[in-house]
Design a protein around this motif. Structure first.
Motif, PDB file in Angstrom:
ATOM      1  N   ASP A 101      15.732  -5.585   2.332  1.00 37.47           N
ATOM      2  CA  ASP A 101      15.344  -5.313   3.723  1.00 37.47           C
ATOM      3  C   ASP A 101      14.151  -4.361   3.775  1.00 37.47           C
ATOM      4  O   ASP A 101      14.139  -3.381   4.499  1.00 37.47           O
ATOM      5  CB  ASP A 101      16.522  -4.760   4.529  1.00 37.47           C
ATOM      6  CG  ASP A 101      16.210  -4.687   6.030  1.00 37.47           C
ATOM      7  OD1 ASP A 101      15.454  -5.543   6.517  1.00 37.47           O
ATOM      8  OD2 ASP A 101      16.716  -3.757   6.697  1.00 37.47           O
ATOM      9  N   THR A 102      13.134  -4.687   2.963  1.00 39.07           N
ATOM     10  CA  THR A 102      11.910  -3.897   2.945  1.00 39.07           C
ATOM     11  C   THR A 102      10.691  -4.819   3.050  1.00 39.07           C
ATOM     12  O   THR A 102      10.774  -6.011   2.735  1.00 39.07           O
ATOM     13  CB  THR A 102      11.779  -3.057   1.659  1.00 39.07           C
ATOM     14  OG1 THR A 102      11.791  -3.926   0.531  1.00 39.07           O
ATOM     15  CG2 THR A 102      12.883  -2.024   1.543  1.00 39.07           C
ATOM     16  N   THR A 103       9.593  -4.248   3.482  1.00 39.60           N
ATOM     17  CA  THR A 103       8.317  -4.956   3.536  1.00 39.60           C
ATOM     18  C   THR A 103       7.323  -4.198   2.677  1.00 39.60           C
ATOM     19  O   THR A 103       7.243  -2.968   2.762  1.00 39.60           O
ATOM     20  CB  THR A 103       7.786  -5.032   4.987  1.00 39.60           C
ATOM     21  OG1 THR A 103       8.741  -5.735   5.782  1.00 39.60           O
ATOM     22  CG2 THR A 103       6.450  -5.732   5.056  1.00 39.60           C
ATOM     23  N   THR A 104       6.596  -4.921   1.841  1.00 41.19           N
ATOM     24  CA  THR A 104       5.529  -4.287   1.063  1.00 41.19           C
ATOM     25  C   THR A 104       4.177  -4.682   1.655  1.00 41.19           C
ATOM     26  O   THR A 104       3.979  -5.819   2.076  1.00 41.19           O
ATOM     27  CB  THR A 104       5.582  -4.665  -0.429  1.00 41.19           C
ATOM     28  OG1 THR A 104       5.547  -6.082  -0.562  1.00 41.19           O
ATOM     29  CG2 THR A 104       6.826  -4.123  -1.097  1.00 41.19           C
ATOM     30  N   LEU A 105       3.300  -3.723   1.692  1.00 41.16           N
ATOM     31  CA  LEU A 105       1.936  -3.908   2.184  1.00 41.16           C
ATOM     32  C   LEU A 105       0.983  -3.406   1.111  1.00 41.16           C
ATOM     33  O   LEU A 105       1.120  -2.275   0.637  1.00 41.16           O
ATOM     34  CB  LEU A 105       1.722  -3.113   3.471  1.00 41.16           C
ATOM     35  CG  LEU A 105       2.584  -3.528   4.657  1.00 41.16           C
ATOM     36  CD1 LEU A 105       2.766  -2.375   5.631  1.00 41.16           C
ATOM     37  CD2 LEU A 105       1.941  -4.708   5.357  1.00 41.16           C
ATOM     38  N   THR A 106       0.031  -4.245   0.704  1.00 45.61           N
ATOM     39  CA  THR A 106      -0.931  -3.868  -0.329  1.00 45.61           C
ATOM     40  C   THR A 106      -2.340  -4.006   0.237  1.00 45.61           C
ATOM     41  O   THR A 106      -2.664  -5.012   0.860  1.00 45.61           O
ATOM     42  CB  THR A 106      -0.762  -4.751  -1.581  1.00 45.61           C
ATOM     43  OG1 THR A 106       0.578  -4.602  -2.067  1.00 45.61           O
ATOM     44  CG2 THR A 106      -1.729  -4.358  -2.676  1.00 45.61           C
ATOM     45  N   PHE A 107      -3.143  -2.981   0.011  1.00 46.90           N
ATOM     46  CA  PHE A 107      -4.505  -2.961   0.521  1.00 46.90           C
ATOM     47  C   PHE A 107      -5.349  -2.058  -0.371  1.00 46.90           C
ATOM     48  O   PHE A 107      -4.806  -1.223  -1.102  1.00 46.90           O
ATOM     49  CB  PHE A 107      -4.540  -2.469   1.976  1.00 46.90           C
ATOM     50  CG  PHE A 107      -3.789  -1.188   2.199  1.00 46.90           C
ATOM     51  CD1 PHE A 107      -4.402   0.042   2.013  1.00 46.90           C
ATOM     52  CD2 PHE A 107      -2.452  -1.210   2.572  1.00 46.90           C
ATOM     53  CE1 PHE A 107      -3.699   1.218   2.205  1.00 46.90           C
ATOM     54  CE2 PHE A 107      -1.744  -0.035   2.771  1.00 46.90           C
ATOM     55  CZ  PHE A 107      -2.368   1.189   2.581  1.00 46.90           C
ATOM     56  N   PRO A 108      -6.683  -2.203  -0.324  1.00 48.75           N
ATOM     57  CA  PRO A 108      -7.538  -1.368  -1.168  1.00 48.75           C
ATOM     58  C   PRO A 108      -7.444   0.111  -0.780  1.00 48.75           C
ATOM     59  O   PRO A 108      -7.322   0.449   0.394  1.00 48.75           O
ATOM     60  CB  PRO A 108      -8.952  -1.892  -0.876  1.00 48.75           C
ATOM     61  CG  PRO A 108      -8.752  -3.248  -0.309  1.00 48.75           C
ATOM     62  CD  PRO A 108      -7.438  -3.205   0.415  1.00 48.75           C
ATOM     63  N   GLY A 109      -7.510   0.964  -1.776  1.00 44.04           N
ATOM     64  CA  GLY A 109      -7.487   2.395  -1.518  1.00 44.04           C
ATOM     65  C   GLY A 109      -7.138   3.180  -2.758  1.00 44.04           C
ATOM     66  O   GLY A 109      -6.882   2.614  -3.819  1.00 44.04           O
ATOM     67  N   ASN A 110      -7.125   4.502  -2.597  1.00 44.96           N
ATOM     68  CA  ASN A 110      -6.738   5.385  -3.688  1.00 44.96           C
ATOM     69  C   ASN A 110      -6.067   6.614  -3.090  1.00 44.96           C
ATOM     70  O   ASN A 110      -5.999   6.765  -1.869  1.00 44.96           O
ATOM     71  CB  ASN A 110      -7.953   5.757  -4.550  1.00 44.96           C
ATOM     72  CG  ASN A 110      -9.018   6.470  -3.763  1.00 44.96           C
ATOM     73  OD1 ASN A 110      -8.778   7.531  -3.184  1.00 44.96           O
ATOM     74  ND2 ASN A 110     -10.211   5.885  -3.707  1.00 44.96           N
ATOM     75  N   SER A 149      -2.695   1.296  -7.939  1.00 43.75           N
ATOM     76  CA  SER A 149      -2.990   0.614  -9.191  1.00 43.75           C
ATOM     77  C   SER A 149      -4.149  -0.357  -8.977  1.00 43.75           C
ATOM     78  O   SER A 149      -4.147  -1.115  -7.992  1.00 43.75           O
ATOM     79  CB  SER A 149      -1.747  -0.150  -9.669  1.00 43.75           C
ATOM     80  OG  SER A 149      -2.029  -0.872 -10.845  1.00 43.75           O
ATOM     81  N   GLY A 150      -5.097  -0.334  -9.879  1.00 40.97           N
ATOM     82  CA  GLY A 150      -6.208  -1.276  -9.819  1.00 40.97           C
ATOM     83  C   GLY A 150      -7.017  -1.205  -8.535  1.00 40.97           C
ATOM     84  O   GLY A 150      -7.502  -2.223  -8.059  1.00 40.97           O
ATOM     85  N   GLY A 151      -7.104  -0.018  -7.929  1.00 42.53           N
ATOM     86  CA  GLY A 151      -7.857   0.133  -6.701  1.00 42.53           C
ATOM     87  C   GLY A 151      -7.108  -0.280  -5.448  1.00 42.53           C
ATOM     88  O   GLY A 151      -7.704  -0.387  -4.374  1.00 42.53           O
ATOM     89  N   ASN A 152      -5.813  -0.526  -5.581  1.00 39.10           N
ATOM     90  CA  ASN A 152      -4.987  -0.910  -4.438  1.00 39.10           C
ATOM     91  C   ASN A 152      -3.839   0.063  -4.235  1.00 39.10           C
ATOM     92  O   ASN A 152      -3.309   0.626  -5.188  1.00 39.10           O
ATOM     93  CB  ASN A 152      -4.398  -2.313  -4.635  1.00 39.10           C
ATOM     94  CG  ASN A 152      -5.454  -3.387  -4.531  1.00 39.10           C
ATOM     95  OD1 ASN A 152      -6.266  -3.378  -3.620  1.00 39.10           O
ATOM     96  ND2 ASN A 152      -5.453  -4.308  -5.480  1.00 39.10           N
ATOM     97  N   VAL A 153      -3.454   0.214  -2.977  1.00 39.40           N
ATOM     98  CA  VAL A 153      -2.300   1.013  -2.589  1.00 39.40           C
ATOM     99  C   VAL A 153      -1.219   0.039  -2.129  1.00 39.40           C
ATOM    100  O   VAL A 153      -1.508  -0.893  -1.368  1.00 39.40           O
ATOM    101  CB  VAL A 153      -2.654   1.976  -1.434  1.00 39.40           C
ATOM    102  CG1 VAL A 153      -1.420   2.695  -0.917  1.00 39.40           C
ATOM    103  CG2 VAL A 153      -3.718   2.963  -1.877  1.00 39.40           C
ATOM    104  N   THR A 154       0.010   0.256  -2.574  1.00 39.24           N
ATOM    105  CA  THR A 154       1.135  -0.563  -2.122  1.00 39.24           C
ATOM    106  C   THR A 154       2.172   0.345  -1.482  1.00 39.24           C
ATOM    107  O   THR A 154       2.615   1.320  -2.091  1.00 39.24           O
ATOM    108  CB  THR A 154       1.778  -1.351  -3.282  1.00 39.24           C
ATOM    109  OG1 THR A 154       0.786  -2.213  -3.843  1.00 39.24           O
ATOM    110  CG2 THR A 154       2.954  -2.187  -2.801  1.00 39.24           C
ATOM    111  N   LEU A 155       2.517   0.016  -0.234  1.00 39.75           N
ATOM    112  CA  LEU A 155       3.535   0.749   0.511  1.00 39.75           C
ATOM    113  C   LEU A 155       4.783  -0.107   0.614  1.00 39.75           C
ATOM    114  O   LEU A 155       4.697  -1.329   0.749  1.00 39.75           O
ATOM    115  CB  LEU A 155       3.053   1.059   1.933  1.00 39.75           C
ATOM    116  CG  LEU A 155       1.710   1.750   2.097  1.00 39.75           C
ATOM    117  CD1 LEU A 155       1.433   1.988   3.585  1.00 39.75           C
ATOM    118  CD2 LEU A 155       1.683   3.049   1.335  1.00 39.75           C
ATOM    119  N   THR A 156       5.937   0.539   0.598  1.00 39.55           N
ATOM    120  CA  THR A 156       7.208  -0.143   0.834  1.00 39.55           C
ATOM    121  C   THR A 156       7.855   0.513   2.035  1.00 39.55           C
ATOM    122  O   THR A 156       8.167   1.706   2.010  1.00 39.55           O
ATOM    123  CB  THR A 156       8.137  -0.037  -0.397  1.00 39.55           C
ATOM    124  OG1 THR A 156       7.461  -0.593  -1.532  1.00 39.55           O
ATOM    125  CG2 THR A 156       9.436  -0.783  -0.169  1.00 39.55           C
TER     126      THR A 156
END
Length: 127
Positions: A91-100, A59-66
C-alpha cells in the motif's frame, strides 16, 4: 591505584559515548525519522510528511520517494511529469525523478484523495 585509574578511564569512555550519541541526535531530522520531510508555504507540513513511508533514495542522479497509499499518481519536477507506481502489497506509491540530496527540491505533487484532488507545491527538504 591501577584499579582506580581503570575505573576512571571506563567512566570517561562511557561519558564520551553518551555525548556522541546526544550530538548525533541533535543533527537528526526534527520532524520524523526519515531522511527528508515536506514543507508547504515554506513551513514544515505534518499532513504531507505523514505520508512518507521510507527514506528517500538517491541513485544515478534520481531521487525515489516511497509514500503511503494510492493517492499520488504523478509528481512534477522542473516542468516534467513523472508517474508514480502503486504497490498494492505494501500500500505504497513510489515516485522517481531527477535530483540529488545537496539542496531542497521544489516539486508539485498530484494528490487524488477525496476533497484533496489537486496539485500541491511542496519542498522536499533533506533532514
Amino acid at each position: 591505584m591501577v584499579k582506580t585509574m581503570k575505573k576512571s578511564v571506563g567512566l570517561l569512555m562511557l561519558a564520551l559515548v553518551l555525548m556522541l550519541a546526544m550530538a548525533a541526535s541533535a543533527f537528526a531530522n526534527p520532524y520524523n525519522s526519515y531522511n527528508y520531510y515536506f514543507e508547504y508555504n515554506d513551513a514544515y507540513h505534518a499532513h504531507s510528511s505523514g505520508y512518507i513511508a521510507a527514506d528517500a533514495t538517491v541513485s544515478g542522479g534520481n531521487v525515489t520517494l516511497t509514500l503511503s497509499g494510492n493517492y499520488f499518481p504523478q509528481v512534477e519536477v522542473d516542468g516534467q511529469l513523472y508517474s508514480g507506481v502503486y504497490h498494492a502489497a505494501s500500500d505504497t506509491t513510489t515516485l522517481t525523478f531527477p535530483g540529488n540530496s545537496s539542496a531542497p527540491i521544489e516539486l508539485y505533487l498530484n494528490v487524488v484523495a477525496g476533497p484533496h484532488n489537486t496539485w500541491y507545491k511542496l519542498n522536499l527538504v533533506w533532514g
